[in-house]
Design an enzyme around this catalytic site. Structure first.
Site, mmCIF file in Angstrom:
data_model
loop_
_atom_site.group_PDB
_atom_site.id
_atom_site.type_symbol
_atom_site.label_atom_id
_atom_site.label_comp_id
_atom_site.label_asym_id
_atom_site.label_seq_id
_atom_site.Cartn_x
_atom_site.Cartn_y
_atom_site.Cartn_z
ATOM 1 N N ASP A 264 -10.408 -3.480 -5.345
ATOM 2 C CA ASP A 264 -9.686 -2.704 -4.331
ATOM 3 C C ASP A 264 -10.249 -1.282 -4.304
ATOM 4 O O ASP A 264 -10.080 -0.534 -5.262
ATOM 5 C CB ASP A 264 -8.195 -2.705 -4.696
ATOM 6 C CG ASP A 264 -7.323 -2.088 -3.625
ATOM 7 O OD1 ASP A 264 -7.825 -1.232 -2.878
ATOM 8 O OD2 ASP A 264 -6.141 -2.465 -3.552
ATOM 9 N N SER B 70 0.826 -1.205 0.000
ATOM 10 C CA SER B 70 0.000 0.000 0.000
ATOM 11 C C SER B 70 0.866 1.263 0.000
ATOM 12 O O SER B 70 1.632 1.459 -0.938
ATOM 13 C CB SER B 70 -0.955 -0.086 1.195
ATOM 14 O OG SER B 70 -1.950 0.887 1.121
ATOM 15 N N HIS C 25 -8.307 -4.537 -0.892
ATOM 16 C CA HIS C 25 -6.984 -3.961 -0.648
ATOM 17 C C HIS C 25 -6.112 -4.858 0.239
ATOM 18 O O HIS C 25 -4.911 -4.637 0.346
ATOM 19 C CB HIS C 25 -7.166 -2.579 0.014
ATOM 20 C CG HIS C 25 -5.932 -1.723 -0.052
ATOM 21 N ND1 HIS C 25 -5.351 -1.333 -1.241
ATOM 22 C CD2 HIS C 25 -5.168 -1.168 0.934
ATOM 23 C CE1 HIS C 25 -4.291 -0.582 -0.985
ATOM 24 N NE2 HIS C 25 -4.159 -0.470 0.322
#
Ligand code: MLT
Length: 200
Positions: free
Chosen positions: A152, A102, A183
């Site tokens: 996501d 991320s 995610h």
């Protein structure tokens, strides 16, 4: 120096540069690194930016909208930190492989976008395009694994396809895998990254 953990691995093994997601710490990705290569050295870094107490690697204006000036500054800071760490711990600066999730995948992507030799390879879990309208360095010989979620909410599919295209156009060798998830980082994705890593 940035806040970090360093573990020396087996001689000749790569250094895994671990970069956590928003609100994480340098401890988060240690189990992932252990799955990918238990013999590698580890340089796990905590992001220098705090968003309401949550560590990050660069500032954002809001969800998905990055502060580009800060991104550039923090990317340089991280690259220089890796140089300093290589001196301090005497590891091979040309054998650093990033594992980012991320926000950590986004700063790893930004290292690739700015510096030709920052990383030998990178595993990017759920990354976005760090910045647009930017000339990338020649990334021939740089290998990149991208893991993406089909649903996501933080990272739309176009971010993954654009990032893959931009890195490919710069000469990188990119493997992109999709998962029917959001995610979160799932075991199947880490297993695929491990398989990709084993073939480096
Ligand atoms: C970012 O800010 O880097 C991305 O939105 C991913 C995240 O939330 O960490």
């Amino acid at each position: 120096m940035m806040h970090h953990i360093y573990h020396e691995g087996k001689e000749g093994k790569p250094v895994l540069l671990l970069l956590h997601g928003t609100g994480g710490t340098e401890h988060d990705l240690l189990p992932i690194a252990d799955m990918i290569d238990p013999e590698a050295s580890i340089l796990s870094v905590r992001g220098n930016v705090s968003e309401n107490g949550m560590p990050r690697f660069f500032k954002r204006l809001r969800e998905g909208v990055f502060d580009i000036e800060d991104l550039k500054f923090r990317t340089k800071e991280l690259n220089e930190f890796i140089d300093e760490a290589a001196n301090k711990y005497q590891f091979d600066r040309s054998n650093v492989i990033a594992i980012g999730y991320s926000n950590g995948a986004n700063i790893a992507g930004s290292l690739l976008f700015h510096y030709k030799d920052a990383l030998k390879a990178a595993i990017l879990h759920h990354p976005m395009v760090p910045l647009r309208d930017h000339d990338l360095p020649d990334l021939t010989d740089t290998k990149v694994f991208i893991g993406a979620g089909e649903n996501d909410p933080i990272c739309p599919a176009s971010e993954t396809t654009d990032l893959t295209e931009l890195l490919n156009a710069a000469g990188a060798n990119v493997t992109t895998k999709w998962y029917n998830r959001g995610h979160q980082l799932i075991k199947e994705e880490v297993n695929d990254a491990k398989q990709w890593y084993s073939a480096l």
